[in-house]
Write a protein that holds these residues in place. Structure first.
Motif, short mmCIF file in Angstrom:
data_model
loop_
_atom_site.label_atom_id
_atom_site.label_comp_id
_atom_site.label_asym_id
_atom_site.label_seq_id
_atom_site.Cartn_x
_atom_site.Cartn_y
_atom_site.Cartn_z
N UNK A 84 0.85 -1.20 0.00
CA UNK A 84 0.00 0.00 0.00
C UNK A 84 0.88 1.25 0.00
N UNK A 85 1.94 1.20 0.80
CA UNK A 85 2.85 2.34 0.88
C UNK A 85 3.52 2.57 -0.48
N UNK A 86 3.93 1.47 -1.12
CA UNK A 86 4.56 1.57 -2.44
C UNK A 86 3.58 2.14 -3.45
N UNK A 87 2.33 1.70 -3.38
CA UNK A 87 1.31 2.24 -4.28
C UNK A 87 1.19 3.76 -4.11
N UNK A 88 1.17 4.17 -2.86
CA UNK A 88 0.99 5.59 -2.54
C UNK A 88 2.10 6.45 -3.15
N UNK A 89 3.33 5.93 -3.10
CA UNK A 89 4.47 6.78 -3.45
C UNK A 89 5.09 6.48 -4.80
N UNK A 90 4.96 5.25 -5.26
CA UNK A 90 5.70 4.91 -6.47
C UNK A 90 4.82 4.70 -7.68
N UNK A 91 3.51 4.62 -7.44
CA UNK A 91 2.63 4.45 -8.60
C UNK A 91 2.48 5.78 -9.34
N UNK A 92 2.70 5.72 -10.63
CA UNK A 92 2.54 6.92 -11.45
C UNK A 92 1.26 6.78 -12.25
N UNK A 93 0.35 7.73 -12.06
CA UNK A 93 -0.90 7.65 -12.80
C UNK A 93 -0.65 7.88 -14.28
#
Lengths: 216, 216
Positions: free
Chosen positions: A104-113
């Motif tokens: 979840x943390x990785x999604x928050x910070x590393x996911x690029x829309x």
């Protein structure tokens, strides 16, 4: 003869966010597709697209729940009254939250829309609340101008974030899951000591300047 | 009648690494496959697998070239003799390298290998050299024990890394590409001021302890 009530729009939205979140927790953001969310909650792909503009929109909704939980993880339990101790605890709580919810943390910070859409206001407000609540604690230690406190909190946040990121990834061997807590603590303690030393030097310089003027 | 020489093993390896690197630069690590590398350099997929154990192995070879370039970006140009200024410059050079090569930098830090294989020694040695060369500059400022210098450099590195990561991603709005340089500079200057203030306090405490003993 009553027809069985279809799920309400709100229920569908809540179920879709919960299903998307579970997919991210279980398999990571790359595994998340609208189709899999639809399959999980037993509706059509079209129904999901009636509720969310696209996958990015769904992800932003999941991210909002993660930000709410992060706020709870940081502030729900009482913090020490002494402000340096409070900031040290906040750093450890942030790290612990990331370690407990790495995907979840990785999604928050590393996911690029994929889309160029700006983040919606209700999302930005959650971020602003997190930052403001940390700033409130930092202000008690730093006792400087608003801009100074903001910049210092930005530095501390980004730095704890970097220690966390390297710890989760195990990259470079610089930070490990074992050393991360101690490194984050050293960062907070030493940075705040430096900020206070700089402030003391500014005050001394100011006083010397005033004394010099009085002599004339 | 001579047969046309086939490419040597070393040539193929070099071409494959260059092709993989170009794919990462152009499209990101997710676009990198053994098939596309084979197509780019005009050989079979099997030939690539004769040279590299798997995609991860190829990526580690690309990462090694990135670490070499990062070393060059940090240390090739002369650094100021004054050690705080040198560390400030190193932070800015690290940030500039990441901004100039965002996809290579992301590959280096955010790509998680599928295999459980440990990193090869020649890769770890490149990382150790980078860290040791930064530590050499930090030692001149911190003037503490070896363990202290190591921990301080770990903190500074991970922190500059965090500022860089948030700047590249534009996440949370905490750090932007515009503010990252100033935040990294504040981090280095304030952290080092704190480390020196802590050391001065330790020295004063040590002297007070010795004076106290002499009084008895």
């Amino acid at each position: 003869m009553a027809r069985r009530m279809a799920k309400s729009h709100d229920d569908l939205r809540r179920d879709a966010v919960a299903a998307a979140r579970a997919l991210v927790v279980g398999e990571g953001t790359a595994a998340l597709t609208v189709r899999r969310v639809a399959e999980t909650i037993g509706c059509s792909v079209g129904t999901i697209y009636n509720i969310f503009a696209d996958l990015d929109d769904l992800i932003v909704h999941v991210a909002a729940t993660v930000l709410d939980e992060m706020h709870g993880a940081l502030f729900a339990a009482p913090l020490p009254a002494e402000p340096v101790a409070a900031l040290r605890d906040l750093a450890q709580r942030y790290l612990a939250f990331a370690v407990a919810h790495p995907r979840l943390w990785t999604m928050l910070f590393e996911y690029t829309t994929a889309s160029e859409r700006p983040m919606p206001d209700w999302h930005l407000e959650r971020i602003a609340r997190l930052v403001a609540d940390v700033q409130a604690h930092a202000a008690a230690v730093l006792d400087g101008s608003g801009a100074d406190v903001k910049a210092s909190v930005d530095v501390l946040w980004a730095s704890v974030h970097g220690i966390t990121a390297l710890a989760l990834r195990g990259k470079l061997g610089i930070v490990t899951a074992e050393s991360a807590g101690a490194l984050a603590d050293r960062l907070v303690v030493t940075f705040l000591a430096g900020a206070r030393a700089e402030r003391a030097a500014d005050v001394a310089e100011g006083a010397a300047g005033t004394a010099g003027e009085a002599d004339r």
